[in-house]
Design an enzyme around this catalytic site. Sequence first.
Site, PDB file in Angstrom:
ATOM      1  N   CYS A 180      -6.945  -3.969  -2.565  1.00 12.47           N
ATOM      2  CA  CYS A 180      -6.024  -4.915  -1.927  1.00 12.47           C
ATOM      3  C   CYS A 180      -4.743  -4.253  -1.453  1.00 12.47           C
ATOM      4  O   CYS A 180      -4.118  -4.724  -0.492  1.00 12.47           O
ATOM      5  CB  CYS A 180      -5.721  -6.095  -2.847  1.00 12.47           C
ATOM      6  SG  CYS A 180      -4.646  -5.736  -4.270  1.00 12.47           S
ATOM      7  N   ASP A 181      -4.318  -3.145  -2.060  1.00  9.76           N
ATOM      8  CA  ASP A 181      -3.111  -2.441  -1.617  1.00  9.76           C
ATOM      9  C   ASP A 181      -3.195  -2.068  -0.139  1.00  9.76           C
ATOM     10  O   ASP A 181      -2.169  -1.989   0.559  1.00  9.76           O
ATOM     11  CB  ASP A 181      -2.902  -1.145  -2.408  1.00  9.76           C
ATOM     12  CG  ASP A 181      -3.172  -1.243  -3.888  1.00  9.76           C
ATOM     13  OD1 ASP A 181      -3.980  -2.099  -4.296  1.00  9.76           O
ATOM     14  OD2 ASP A 181      -2.600  -0.444  -4.643  1.00  9.76           O
ATOM     15  N   ALA A 182      -4.420  -1.815   0.321  1.00 13.69           N
ATOM     16  CA  ALA A 182      -4.619  -1.389   1.706  1.00 13.69           C
ATOM     17  C   ALA A 182      -4.076  -2.398   2.702  1.00 13.69           C
ATOM     18  O   ALA A 182      -3.734  -2.037   3.839  1.00 13.69           O
ATOM     19  CB  ALA A 182      -6.110  -1.157   1.968  1.00 13.69           C
TER      20      ALA A 182
END
EC number: 3.2.1.-
Length: 377
Positions: free
Chosen positions: A162-164
């Site tokens: 999800c950081d992407a």
Amino acid sequence: MNKSILLLVTLLSLYSCTDTEKTPLEEKDVFNEDYIKTSMIKALEWQEAHPIFAIHPTDWTNGAYYTGVARAHHTTKNMMYMAALKNQAVANNWQPYTRLYHADDVAISYSYLYVAENEKRRNFSDLEPTKKFLDTHLYEDNAWKAGTNRSKEDKTILWWWCDALFMAPPVINLYAKQSEQPEYLDEMHKYYMETYNRLYDKEEKLFARDSRFVWDGDDEDKKEPNGEKVFWSRGNGWVIGGLALLLEDMPEDYKHRDFYVNLYKEMASRILEIQPEDGLWRTSLLSPESYDHGEVSGSAFHTFALAWGINKGLIDKKYTPAVKKAWKAMANCQHDDGRVGWVQNIGAFPEPASKDSYQNFGTGAFLLAGSEILKMR
């Protein structure tokens, strides 16, 4: 993202920012314009004097940091921020990091694009390396896209963590805007939806960090000690902070804009619901007792996103007390020399922090929050 050297965390350090040895701020007006601007500049000066990164000056940690620096300049117009942005861009020769398949490695280009947008000198900026990265990243095949890179994180989509959603989409969106090539935005949306469909929990209105934390309804599901799902504060901060950056520059008439607005509002409502009383979110959003102290990087991303939404009129004023409470608590986590403490180290799931733990992306998140708090006064 591999972990860097872990900071020593002792039992004696595990207490809330509001209980640190720092002089309490009750007597100070932390919402005073001069106070906020001074706090932000002190954070910049300290971080510039104490550079830190995970693997390279162009990596995601500096990408997040200099995104905060860019937004601080956007709000304040203080040339100290622009000087820092230009210095690092020139030192980096305007290059993203080298892994063209990896969203982390283009996050630094947000700062390059911001400099290019605001620089009057012709040929000062060089966005060709960013274009090369995006063209390869979006349009060429790799093992993640092909679904052949099997691992415990299930790296079978381009943006499998999800950081992407903070690292790449705002850069792609801003590049599409500046280059007047909306087709980049459509490619971004395609890959964003893959991540959303895999990691977004529609019941909890939060993102799992990666496939390891998605519940399948069996005994292998990862749980917190209290039986709740594992939702990482900074991971969700990356997403909602990225949504604010994305919507800031996304055309109002973009065909998929409503999806992003609705996702932002859903997440904002959930983040508000689970805010602890002292203002700072814990590293584990649904199991705050696991590490019962505030953490600044996730909290700052949440604060930035909520304050941005209030300022843009996307969410109503009922969020204002929560934002102010969070900012006041974060202000108490900043050391007198400008360092922003209580930042969880590089990681991929909830872990503790301490009053002395810092990272450049934590400073960037603090600057992002301050840049929107200034507009709320």
